[in-house]
Design a protein around this motif. Structure first.
Motif, PDB file in Angstrom:
ATOM      1  N   LEU A  93       0.586  -1.342  -0.080  1.00 15.35           N
ATOM      2  CA  LEU A  93      -0.396  -0.302   0.250  1.00 15.35           C
ATOM      3  C   LEU A  93       0.496   1.444  -0.107  1.00 15.35           C
ATOM      4  N   ALA A  94       2.118   1.173   1.014  1.00 16.34           N
ATOM      5  CA  ALA A  94       2.967   2.531   0.708  1.00 16.34           C
ATOM      6  C   ALA A  94       3.459   2.439  -0.511  1.00 16.34           C
ATOM      7  N   GLY A 117       7.690  -6.575 -12.262  1.00 16.32           N
ATOM      8  CA  GLY A 117       7.212  -5.665 -11.065  1.00 16.32           C
ATOM      9  C   GLY A 117       8.297  -6.084 -10.101  1.00 16.32           C
ATOM     10  N   PRO A 118       7.606  -5.079  -8.862  1.00 17.18           N
ATOM     11  CA  PRO A 118       9.393  -5.995  -7.716  1.00 17.18           C
ATOM     12  C   PRO A 118       9.518  -7.092  -6.888  1.00 17.18           C
ATOM     13  N   TRP A 119       8.090  -8.015  -7.326  1.00 15.78           N
ATOM     14  CA  TRP A 119       8.031  -9.000  -6.132  1.00 15.78           C
ATOM     15  C   TRP A 119       8.666 -10.234  -6.605  1.00 15.78           C
ATOM     16  N   ARG A 120       9.900 -10.758  -7.251  1.00 11.38           N
ATOM     17  CA  ARG A 120      10.985 -11.283  -7.039  1.00 11.38           C
ATOM     18  C   ARG A 120      10.024 -12.935  -7.173  1.00 11.38           C
ATOM     19  N   PHE A 139       8.880  -4.019  -2.330  1.00  7.77           N
ATOM     20  CA  PHE A 139       8.021  -2.613  -2.731  1.00  7.77           C
ATOM     21  C   PHE A 139       8.479  -1.567  -1.641  1.00  7.77           C
ATOM     22  N   LEU A 140       9.162  -1.972   0.027  1.00  3.09           N
ATOM     23  CA  LEU A 140       8.734  -0.492   0.075  1.00  3.09           C
ATOM     24  C   LEU A 140      10.465  -0.169  -0.497  1.00  3.09           C
ATOM     25  N   ARG A 141      10.918  -0.751  -0.013  1.00  4.97           N
ATOM     26  CA  ARG A 141      12.723   0.124  -0.070  1.00  4.97           C
ATOM     27  C   ARG A 141      12.748   0.460  -0.940  1.00  4.97           C
ATOM     28  N   PRO A 142      12.528   0.272  -2.068  1.00  8.22           N
ATOM     29  CA  PRO A 142      12.270   1.614  -3.412  1.00  8.22           C
ATOM     30  C   PRO A 142      11.483   2.543  -3.243  1.00  8.22           C
ATOM     31  N   ALA A 143      10.586   2.540  -2.517  1.00  7.81           N
ATOM     32  CA  ALA A 143       9.297   3.377  -1.791  1.00  7.81           C
ATOM     33  C   ALA A 143      10.525   4.761  -1.391  1.00  7.81           C
ATOM     34  N   ASN A 172       6.807  11.988  -0.626  1.00  8.32           N
ATOM     35  CA  ASN A 172       6.195  12.398   0.046  1.00  8.32           C
ATOM     36  C   ASN A 172       5.176  10.426   0.948  1.00  8.32           C
ATOM     37  N   LEU A 173       6.848  10.322   1.289  1.00  8.02           N
ATOM     38  CA  LEU A 173       6.621   8.948   2.265  1.00  8.02           C
ATOM     39  C   LEU A 173       6.909   9.161   2.943  1.00  8.02           C
ATOM     40  N   THR A 174       6.049   8.522   4.643  1.00 10.20           N
ATOM     41  CA  THR A 174       7.410   8.737   6.257  1.00 10.20           C
ATOM     42  C   THR A 174       6.933   7.349   6.591  1.00 10.20           C
ATOM     43  N   VAL A 175       7.316   6.984   6.888  1.00 11.09           N
ATOM     44  CA  VAL A 175       8.047   5.316   7.304  1.00 11.09           C
ATOM     45  C   VAL A 175       7.968   5.960   9.403  1.00 11.09           C
ATOM     46  N   LEU A 176       7.859   5.479   9.907  1.00 14.95           N
ATOM     47  CA  LEU A 176       7.744   5.785  11.788  1.00 14.95           C
ATOM     48  C   LEU A 176       7.471   4.119  11.787  1.00 14.95           C
TER      49      LEU A 176
END
Length: 530
Positions: A17-18, A140-143, A199-203, A208-212
């Protein structure tokens, strides 16, 4: 700061989603994770699940309530508590389920969730090792790759299964998964491909994406019937983050817990806990899981991991092979060979799944036995039994009660007996004779249906597939509608395995990724209209 979308839980669904929503630079996305970063080395080495499950650094460390169907036993119930969630600690098996699963969802009123609707979303995520086709996506992103090892004893088990009527197949993911073959895995070049890595690491480079991380969700914040934020706490300090759209992606245990703590759940339970009831709903009910029956045989011939991994020189060989080639036992998923078949001719599609391993142990996390052995775990893919997840305190740090209620119906007990018999037939096939197999789990003393059902309760254990606790449906009794919006509440969605109305006929990580892909499209579409 007010965010456009706040996602609670950076597991398999939350990472997708992120990544997808932050791909629109107009959306400001906040992703919240109770655990930490995925910088623990064992996350990324496939065999490292042994060091991640049961480790508070990466696992919530849940236990089930004493289960009557398991003769009062309690089970460890691993759930990922780290970026990537369960995809950072799971078995890496890529299994979508059957076309009939999703067509069944559509027939239950979940418009837009049939096989033809969701198959393109599976392809969208994939970077399949063999390139694009009618059944797989590439780029796609998922190998997704082949496993990087094989075993003679597993090849022979496959031939024995074929002799017993289960065809050999190359791919379990065409919509009809009947057959026997090696599982495909979410790996890249011998390393785990978690949702965080894919998915997440490239994003995370996007502004505009904050990860807490290390933020526990206490509750959803409401203004009237509209969700407007989340209350978080860390190190004893509380904070409130506010957003236009709140998405719970904390999994089949975490999402119902958050809903119940927020006043959405069974009214009597919430009142007992002193929580004001915002909406009386069946949140936490409909828990479904696959119970694996660990059937095991001692063998007198052939190589198994029991011999290899218990010797110092064997461990050295395993480590050297992985270091030099990224192959061998350190690259392996917990189960290498799989099979799908029917428990009886009366079943329309396969309702049994085997996870076959060239090893044996008393229970997960225990040492390997000191004799050569093979384990053929078999699970009922479409159990009738239903359990629940219920908070035990208004304190979000207190684990909820997890009661899977395994083997609670006559139908489930009958299928368990048939599953053990069919496993025995495969092991008794002449192809396996050279190994001179000797059954020690559950043991040859169990023969009648009643005895085998009792044995199932002794050897049965979770295979880590809880779903269904925030059921999607078209009826008023469902928790979320087919667009994953919580009924009776504005601005709040659930997007993870908890929304499955009925469990899929296979491992559940790939379906969870698909759910998140679809949720991201629906959220983006709805937000464009705001």
């Amino acid at each position: 700061m007010r965010h456009d979308v706040i996602i609670a839980g950076a597991g398999s669904a939350g990472c997708v989603l992120a990544a997808r929503l932050s791909g629109d630079p107009r959306l400001n996305v906040l992703l919240i994770e109770a655990g930490g970063r995925d910088d623990y080395p064992w996350i990324h080495i496939p065999i490292g699940y042994l060091y991640c499950i049961g480790n508070p650094r990466t696992d919530w460390m849940y236990r089930t309530a004493p289960d009557p169907g398991l003769h009062g036993r309690q089970l460890l119930y691993p759930r990922g508590r780290v970026l990537g969630g369960c995809s950072s600690i799971n078995g890496m098996l890529y299994v979508r389920g059957q076309a009939a699963d999703y067509d069944g969802w559509r027939q239950m009123g979940c418009t837009g969730w049939g096989w033809d609707d969701v198959q393109p979303l599976f392809l969208k995520s994939e970077d399949y090792f063999d390139g694009p086709s009618d059944h797989h996506g590439a780029g796609g992103p998922w190998r997704i790759e082949r496993q990087r090892l094989r075993w003679d004893i597993l090849d022979d088990w496959s031939r024995a299964a074929e002799a017993e009527g289960i065809p050999c197949v190359e791919d379990f993911n065409t919509g009809d998964n009947e057959g026997v073959g090696y599982f495909k895995v979410s790996q890249k070049n011998g390393f785990r491909m978690s949702a965080a890595r894919a998915f997440l690491r490239p994003a995370m480079r996007r502004p505009n994406l904050t990860v807490l991380t290390h933020r526990q969700v206490r509750r959803v914040v409401f203004e009237g019937n509209r969700a407007v934020g989340l209350e978080l706490f860390a190190d004893g300090a509380a904070e409130i983050v506010r957003g236009r759209e709140i998405v719970l992606s904390a999994g089949a245990i975490g999402s119902p817990q958050i809903l119940q703590l927020s006043g959405i759940g069974p009214g009597a339970l919430l009142q007992e806990m002193g929580i004001p009831v915002l909406r009386d709903a069946a949140v936490g009910e409909n828990l479904q899981d696959h119970l694996q029956l660990r059937c095991a045989w001692k063998v007198s011939e052939g190589r198994t991991l029991n011999q290899l991994a218990r010797r110092w020189w064997g461990k050295g060989m395993i480590g050297a092979e992985y270091l030099l080639r990224r192959t061998g036992p350190m690259s392996m998923a917990p189960s290498q060979l799989g099979a799908f078949a029917r428990s009886s001719p009366d079943v329309a599609t396969p309702d049994l799944e085997w996870h076959v391993q060239p090893l044996s142990l008393e229970a997960f996390g225990k040492p390997l036995h000191d004799f050569p052995a093979i384990t053929a775990s078999v699970c009922h893919l479409r159990p009738e039994s239903r359990g629940h997840v219920r908070i035990t305190s208004p304190d979000p740090l207190r684990a909820p009660e997890i009661a899977p209620n395994y083997l609670s119906t006559p139908g489930d007990r009958l299928v368990a007996a048939r599953a053990i018999r069919r496993t025995r037939a495969i092991m008794a096939n002449p192809v396996m004779a050279r190994y001179r197999p000797e059954e020690f789990k559950p043991g040859v003393a169990y023969q009648t249906d009643t005895e085998l059902a009792h044995a199932a309760g002794e050897v049965g254990s979770t295979i880590f597939h809880p779903v269904g606790t925030a059921r999607m449906g078209a009826d008023d009794g469902s928790v979320v509608d087919p667009r994953l919006r919580v009924r009776g509440i504005e601005g709040l969605r659930v997007a993870d395995a908890s929304v499955m109305p009925r469990i899929t006929s296979g491992n559940t990580n790939a379906p969870t990724i698909m759910i998140a892909e679809k949720a991201a499209l629906m959220i983006a579409e709805d937000m464009r209209g705001i």
